[in-house]
Design an enzyme around this catalytic site. Structure first.
Site, PDB file in Angstrom:
ATOM      1  CG  HIS A  56     104.038  42.377  44.085  1.00 59.15           C
ATOM      2  ND1 HIS A  56     103.867  41.107  43.597  1.00 59.15           N
ATOM      3  CD2 HIS A  56     103.113  42.511  45.083  1.00 59.15           C
ATOM      4  CE1 HIS A  56     102.889  40.505  44.247  1.00 59.15           C
ATOM      5  NE2 HIS A  56     102.417  41.330  45.163  1.00 59.15           N
ATOM      6  CG  HIS A  58     102.026  43.001  48.403  1.00 67.32           C
ATOM      7  ND1 HIS A  58     100.915  42.964  47.602  1.00 67.32           N
ATOM      8  CD2 HIS A  58     102.127  44.278  48.868  1.00 67.32           C
ATOM      9  CE1 HIS A  58     100.351  44.172  47.572  1.00 67.32           C
ATOM     10  NE2 HIS A  58     101.063  44.979  48.328  1.00 67.32           N
ATOM     11  CG  ASP A  60     101.687  37.404  49.603  1.00 68.70           C
ATOM     12  OD1 ASP A  60     101.965  38.616  49.597  1.00 68.70           O
ATOM     13  OD2 ASP A  60     100.851  36.912  48.824  1.00 68.70           O
ATOM     14  CG  HIS A  61     104.321  37.825  46.085  1.00 62.98           C
ATOM     15  ND1 HIS A  61     103.993  37.107  44.954  1.00 62.98           N
ATOM     16  CD2 HIS A  61     103.150  38.181  46.668  1.00 62.98           C
ATOM     17  CE1 HIS A  61     102.669  37.053  44.854  1.00 62.98           C
ATOM     18  NE2 HIS A  61     102.142  37.684  45.876  1.00 62.98           N
ATOM     19  CG  HIS A 111      98.979  44.010  43.049  1.00 59.93           C
ATOM     20  ND1 HIS A 111      97.800  43.760  43.714  1.00 59.93           N
ATOM     21  CD2 HIS A 111      99.954  43.416  43.779  1.00 59.93           C
ATOM     22  CE1 HIS A 111      98.062  43.036  44.794  1.00 59.93           C
ATOM     23  NE2 HIS A 111      99.362  42.822  44.866  1.00 59.93           N
ATOM     24  CG  ASP A 128      99.764  39.219  43.920  1.00 63.32           C
ATOM     25  OD1 ASP A 128     100.008  38.051  43.547  1.00 63.32           O
ATOM     26  OD2 ASP A 128      99.745  39.549  45.121  1.00 63.32           O
ATOM     27  CG  HIS A 167      98.104  34.663  45.186  1.00 66.34           C
ATOM     28  ND1 HIS A 167      98.226  34.299  46.507  1.00 66.34           N
ATOM     29  CD2 HIS A 167      98.730  35.869  45.078  1.00 66.34           C
ATOM     30  CE1 HIS A 167      98.878  35.239  47.174  1.00 66.34           C
ATOM     31  NE2 HIS A 167      99.204  36.209  46.324  1.00 66.34           N
TER      32      HIS A 167
END
Ligand SMILES: [Fe+2]
Length: 200
Positions: A56, A58, A60-61, A111, A128, A167
């Site tokens: 996805h 975000h 941090d990905h 999410h 996530d 995570h």
């Protein structure tokens, strides 16, 4: 497929290297923060990475998705609803070939609208959407959507499937869907009413 789980960054992110063993063709699942540990794992495996896939959008990905793909000579892959630039946009049911194997894209919105899981017949990479013991809170204000993604998509995979989250938030780093379905309260809640009550 061989799976390497790689911890990166300050938010306990997991990225993954997935290698088809005979051909050494590979994909990377997510790339945020740092690329060095991923490149090191690729080198150690002697892998040739064809795809760097985002679960996805975000940051941090995906913050190093393009950088890693260029470094590895791979293509970036995101869901077709993603606003991110990518070489390939894929939809639910799309397949990414690795040697004689394949990885299937499962669209699992909730999410985020562009969330996907990746499934190779033995492992599922859930980003996530699903963590060990919990889920990623959703942005879309649609508990129905994430209920459907978890209960009508992920839990319809064989329960022997090994689940790998985006995570390191759980008591273990990965476990089977069978173990998850017995211990994660969001999976134990089989009907929507009891599922939704967990958000109260
Ligand atoms: Fe996220």
């Amino acid at each position: 497929m061989m799976v390497r789980q790689i911890a990166v960054g300050p938010m306990a992110n997991f990225t993954y290297l997935v290698v088809e063993e005979a051909s050494k063709e590979a994909m990377v699942v997510d790339s945020g923060w740092e690329t060095e540990p991923i490149v090191k794992a690729v080198d150690e495996a002697g892998a040739k990475v064809a795809y760097v896939v985002a679960t996805h959008g975000h940051f941090d990905h995906v913050s190093t998705l393009g950088k890693l793909a260029r470094q590895l000579g791979a293509e970036t892959v995101v869901h077709e609803s993603s606003r991110a630039d990518a070489d390939l946009k894929v939809g639910d049911g799309s397949e990414l070939g690795l040697g004689s194997g394949k990885v299937r894209v499962l669209h699992t919105p909730g999410h985020t609208p562009d969330s996907v899981c990746l499934y190779d017949d033995a492992h599922v990479f859930t980003g996530d959407t699903l963590f060990v013991g919990s889920i990623g809170r959703f942005e879309s204000e649609s508990a129905e959507e994430i209920f459907t993604s978890i209960h009508r998509v992920i839990l319809r995979l064989p329960l022997s499937t090994m689940m790998y989250p985006g995570h390191d938030y759980g008591e273990v780093k990965c476990r089977t869907l069978e173990e998850e379905s017995r211990s994660n309260p969001f999976l134990v809640a089989r009907d929507f009413t009891s599922f939704a009550s967990l958000f109260a």
